[in-house]
Design an enzyme around this catalytic site. Structure first.
Site, short mmCIF file in Angstrom:
data_model
loop_
_atom_site.label_atom_id
_atom_site.label_comp_id
_atom_site.label_asym_id
_atom_site.label_seq_id
_atom_site.Cartn_x
_atom_site.Cartn_y
_atom_site.Cartn_z
N ASN A 9 0.78 -1.15 0.00
CA ASN A 9 -0.02 -0.01 -0.12
C ASN A 9 0.96 0.98 -0.06
OD1 ASN A 9 -1.92 1.92 0.45
ND2 ASN A 9 -2.46 1.41 2.34
N LYS A 11 0.14 4.25 -0.30
CA LYS A 11 -0.57 5.39 0.48
C LYS A 11 -0.31 6.49 -0.56
CE LYS A 11 0.06 3.12 4.95
NZ LYS A 11 -0.21 3.22 6.20
N HIS A 95 -9.40 1.26 4.63
CA HIS A 95 -8.38 1.58 5.41
C HIS A 95 -8.45 2.28 6.53
CE1 HIS A 95 -4.12 2.56 6.37
NE2 HIS A 95 -3.70 1.29 5.98
N GLU A 97 -6.74 4.71 7.89
CA GLU A 97 -6.62 6.05 7.23
C GLU A 97 -7.76 6.72 6.75
OE1 GLU A 97 -3.06 5.49 5.28
OE2 GLU A 97 -1.97 4.81 7.28
N GLU A 167 -5.46 -4.94 10.27
CA GLU A 167 -4.28 -3.76 10.56
C GLU A 167 -4.66 -3.20 11.89
OE1 GLU A 167 -2.23 -2.73 6.74
OE2 GLU A 167 -4.14 -1.35 6.96
N GLY A 173 2.61 2.21 10.73
CA GLY A 173 3.75 3.24 10.66
C GLY A 173 4.23 3.63 11.88
N SER A 213 3.45 -2.44 10.10
CA SER A 213 4.86 -2.47 10.50
C SER A 213 5.57 -3.86 9.93
CB SER A 213 5.38 -1.94 11.66
OG SER A 213 4.93 -0.78 12.15
P1 13P Z 1 3.10 0.29 7.60
O1 13P Z 1 3.61 -1.15 6.91
O2 13P Z 1 3.92 1.63 7.13
O3 13P Z 1 3.09 0.31 9.05
O4 13P Z 1 1.58 0.46 7.10
C1 13P Z 1 0.80 -0.51 7.05
C2 13P Z 1 -0.72 -0.20 6.41
O5 13P Z 1 -1.23 0.80 6.57
C3 13P Z 1 -0.80 -0.82 5.12
O6 13P Z 1 -2.18 -0.59 4.63
#
Ligand code: 13P
Length: 250
Positions: A9, A11, A95, A97, A167, A173, A213
């Protein structure tokens, strides 16, 4: 029995030039990958120039969101019809976010999910709890409502085109990964929820990915868990040489 699914992803990262360079490099690295499905979700605006680069490779492109209508007065949104027409067969939905910063709810995610599937776009459906929900022992309650409401009116047949990504928000992150035991526990619960909503076959055949992560150093241990079928990778997917190590976890 479940083919591992390793998904990136991006983002809101990368310019068109950076994305083209990434895929030209990454496709060379994936040429010998077998028995793992590879998906890369990029900002929707980058997908069109990438379609030709991945043609004939084992890399599947994915959007990061789609709207619930085929078309219409929805300024700034992306249509699953357009994605399919372009040759993009996957989207991420729900997601954290999107849920936390852009007001997505279980209901809007469900509507988007129905429209994606109707148009032949497969879905990586994301769920997960916050740190305070985990600390209050509300993880299972949270994922149960996300799954139950997010998959409302989804049929057994439609489940073939859905993968679930667990997740935990506190692991995204942050560099803090859920331990493989913590992830496995929730994944096993997710299968129980699928069993009660659908049946044991759906519970056993649906792929449940872990995200938060994931990196080359921890992917092997996560993938060794019985109920973890793949990964959804943010930060560690942004460099081909890092993401390929996750794809080649075996
Ligand atoms: P990270 O791998 O940067 O923690 O992000 C995970 C994520 O949100 C994937 O959709």
């Amino acid at each position: 029995m479940r083919t591992p699914l390793i998904a990136a992803n991006f983002k809101m990262n990368k310019t068109v030039t950076e994305a083209i360079n990434y895929f030209n490099e990454f496709k060379k690295l994936t040429a010998d990958v077998k028995d793992v499905e590879i998906v890369v979700a990029t900002p929707n605006i980058l997908l069109y120039p990438l379609v030709n680069i991945v043609k004939g490779t084992n890399i599947n492109l994915s959007a990061e969101n789609v709207h619930w209508a085929d078309n219409g007065a929805f300024t700034g949104e992306t249509s699953a019809v357009t994605l399919k027409n372009m040759g993009v067969n996957y989207t991420v939905l729900g997601h954290s976010e999107r849920r936390q910063m852009f007001c997505e709810t279980n209901e809007t995610v469900n509507k988007r999910l129905h429209n994606a599937l109707k148009n032949g776009v497969k879905v990586i459906f994301c769920i997960g709890e916050t740190l305070s929900e985990r600390e209050e022992n509300k993880t299972i309650q949270k994922v149960t409502s996300q799954i139950t409401e997010g998959l409302k009116d989804i049929t057994i047949e439609m489940m073939k085109d859905i993968a679930i990504a667990y997740e935990p928000i506190w692991a995204i992150g942050t560099g803090v990964t859920a331990s493989s035991q913590q992830a496995q526990e929730v994944h096993a619960e997710i299968r129980k929820i699928l069993n009660s909503l659908f049946n044991e076959e759906v519970a056993q055949s649906t792929r449940v990915l872990y995200g938060g992560s994931v990196k080359p150093a921890n992917v092997k241990e996560l993938m060794a868990q019985d109920d973890i079928d793949g990964a959804l990778v943010g930060g560690a997917s942004l460099k081909p040489e890092s993401f390929i190590q996750i794809v080649k976890f075996k």
